[in-house]
Motif scaffolding. Structure first.
Motif, short mmCIF file in Angstrom:
data_model
loop_
_atom_site.label_atom_id
_atom_site.label_comp_id
_atom_site.label_asym_id
_atom_site.label_seq_id
_atom_site.Cartn_x
_atom_site.Cartn_y
_atom_site.Cartn_z
N ARG A 276 0.83 -1.20 0.00
CA ARG A 276 0.00 0.00 0.00
C ARG A 276 0.86 1.26 0.00
O ARG A 276 0.48 2.29 -0.55
CB ARG A 276 -0.91 -0.02 1.22
CG ARG A 276 -1.81 1.20 1.33
CD ARG A 276 -2.48 1.25 2.68
NE ARG A 276 -3.13 2.53 2.90
CZ ARG A 276 -3.42 3.01 4.09
NH1 ARG A 276 -3.08 2.33 5.16
NH2 ARG A 276 -4.02 4.17 4.22
N GLU B 116 0.49 4.33 -2.64
CA GLU B 116 0.25 5.69 -2.20
C GLU B 116 1.24 6.67 -2.83
O GLU B 116 0.92 7.84 -3.05
CB GLU B 116 0.36 5.76 -0.68
CG GLU B 116 -0.14 7.05 -0.06
CD GLU B 116 -1.64 7.19 -0.12
OE1 GLU B 116 -2.12 8.33 -0.05
OE2 GLU B 116 -2.34 6.16 -0.24
N GLN B 117 2.45 6.20 -3.15
CA GLN B 117 3.47 7.05 -3.74
C GLN B 117 3.48 6.97 -5.26
O GLN B 117 4.42 7.46 -5.90
CB GLN B 117 4.84 6.65 -3.20
CG GLN B 117 4.95 6.77 -1.68
CD GLN B 117 6.28 6.31 -1.14
OE1 GLN B 117 7.32 6.57 -1.73
NE2 GLN B 117 6.26 5.63 0.00
N TYR C 3 3.48 11.59 1.69
CA TYR C 3 2.55 11.42 0.58
C TYR C 3 1.11 11.32 1.08
O TYR C 3 0.18 11.87 0.47
CB TYR C 3 2.90 10.16 -0.21
CG TYR C 3 3.95 10.37 -1.27
CD1 TYR C 3 3.60 10.61 -2.59
CD2 TYR C 3 5.30 10.33 -0.95
CE1 TYR C 3 4.56 10.81 -3.57
CE2 TYR C 3 6.27 10.54 -1.91
CZ TYR C 3 5.89 10.77 -3.22
OH TYR C 3 6.84 10.98 -4.18
N LYS C 4 0.91 10.63 2.19
CA LYS C 4 -0.43 10.47 2.72
C LYS C 4 -1.00 11.80 3.19
O LYS C 4 -2.17 12.12 2.96
CB LYS C 4 -0.41 9.46 3.87
CG LYS C 4 -1.76 9.10 4.41
CD LYS C 4 -1.65 8.03 5.47
CE LYS C 4 -3.02 7.64 6.01
NZ LYS C 4 -2.90 6.60 7.07
N LYS D 125 -1.79 14.10 -0.02
CA LYS D 125 -2.97 13.69 -0.77
C LYS D 125 -4.25 13.91 0.00
O LYS D 125 -5.33 14.03 -0.60
CB LYS D 125 -2.84 12.21 -1.17
CG LYS D 125 -1.80 11.98 -2.25
CD LYS D 125 -1.85 10.56 -2.77
CE LYS D 125 -0.88 10.39 -3.94
NZ LYS D 125 -0.94 9.03 -4.51
#
Length: 395
Positions: free
Chosen positions: A179, A183-184, A211-212, A215
């Motif tokens: 995951r 995500e990246q 990144y999380k 976003k």
């Protein structure tokens, strides 16, 4: 609150020890007591205070700081470990065991040698231990390690051209999932996201939180946002720079910083671009940008003109696709016998007695469509057809 220091041993997690009045710095070598005896360790966390409830058990004190004599002994043991590793590999090859020698460690006291290896399954190394004990005349300890520990001990260069993260940064191994790669926006190719150990790269976890977080604050890719120059579509997200690339209807693209976006409805979702941010990026006012990107209208699709066909001219209509389908569906049996369709104002001729007895003459007069005639032919092969034959009488 107790004071602790973090000590890292070979192939072990960070262990907490009591500094016992010493003030070691990060990177210093110390001698500590373990369940196997005295070992060399490195300080990875300087002295600091922690909550007593966070400690799982009573702390052991550091035996002493490594002095010049201890460092000289460490160099001597390192030379012996290299020789023992060659012997270890030779015996494994001799017995053809399904295991891979990784490293050899001499304890400080010199009364025990630890042999590290990696294997996929359990290995019967009883004969190997006997030969190692007869060779070195000391106690032998066999320890199986994982592939990540093996990569840390052997070292190497990763895909980025830098030294492996596990060998350069150390620290405890953290779980890495697929995951994090999704995500990246990384390609889910095992060859590109796996390290030398065959597992997912440790660096995937380093930037996962960044990144999380980005976003969660940025618009979704493919979303339609409002700008002073008209509607635009989110084409790309750049997490390190925190910019959003938008594309207008004419194909021009502009990278807008996330700080230059706001919610047009007063919420938290960034669904519109500020006028100042758009003008700062394009270097021009909004009006010329709106004029350069007009909405391109799609040309209307040409339609086929309809052709009206008189009822009496259906037999002589041009042979296009629609006429063929109409002729197949609605053409009567009169075509096969050569009879014409009745004109307007004319009355239909009354069917004769022979037509009532046989089915072929009635169909030739155009009373029923040809489709029913075909069905009757299939159901009653003995009945009258287009040839005008009568059905056989009873008796």
């Amino acid at each position: 609150m107790p004071t602790v220091v973090g000590v890292r041993l070979r192939f072990s997690k960070t262990l907490w020890y009591d500094p016992a009045g010493a003030t070691p710095c990060e990177g210093d070598r110390v001698i500590v007591e373990t369940e196997r005896g005295e070992e060399f360790g490195s300080i990875v966390s300087p002295a600091h205070e922690v909550d007593a409830n966070a400690l799982p058990a009573a702390l052991k004190p550091i035996s002493r700081m490594a002095d010049a004599a201890d460092l000289a002994t460490l160099d001597e043991l390192t030379t012996k470990e290299a020789d023992a590793l060659r012997v270890f590999r030779g015996l494994v090859e001799h017995y053809r065991l399904d295991m891979k020698p990784v490293d050899v460690q001499y304890l400080t006291s010199g009364d025990k040698i630890v042999f590290y290896f990696s294997a996929d399954e359990r290995v019967d190394f009883r004969e190997l231990v006997k030969d190692l004990g007869a060779k070195f005349h000391t106690r032998i300890d066999m320890r199986q390690v994982g592939v990540r520990d093996e990569a840390r001990a052997v070292g190497g260069v990763g895909h980025c051209g830098q030294q492996l993260c596990c060998a350069r940064f150390g620290g405890d191994f953290q779980p890495v999932s697929i995951r994090m790669a999704k995500e990246q926006d990384l390609p889910l190719n095992p060859l590109k996201i796996s390290g030398l150990c065959g597992r997912l790269m440790c660096c995937l976890r380093y930037e996962f939180d960044a990144y999380k977080d980005f976003k969660s604050r940025a618009p979704k890719r493919g979303a339609i946002i409002e700008t002073p120059a008209g509607l635009a579509k989110v084409a790309e997200l750049n997490t390190p720079r925190e910019t959003v690339k938008i594309r207008f209807e004419d194909g021009t693209s502009v990278a807008i910083p996330l700080s230059g976006m706001e919610c047009s409805k007063g919420g938290t979702c960034p669904c519109s671009v500020k006028r100042e941010a758009l003008e700062a990026v394009t270097g021009a006012t909004v009006a010329p940008l709106a004029a350069e990107a007009p909405r391109q209208q799609r040309p209307a699709r040409p339609t086929k003109p309809a052709v009206a066909v008189a009822p009496e001219q259906q037999g002589d209509a041009p042979s296009d696709g629609s006429t063929r389908r109409r002729r197949r569906r609605k053409s009567g049996g009169g075509e096969s016998s050569g009879a014409k369709a009745p004109q307007q104002g004319e009355s239909k001729p009354a069917p004769s007695a022979e037509a009532k007895q046989g089915g072929g003459d009635a169909q030739a007069a155009g009373d029923k469509p040809a489709r029913s005639s075909r069905r009757r032919k299939r159901r009653r092969p003995g009945g009258g057809g287009s040839g005008g034959g009568t059905s056989p009488q009873q008796g």
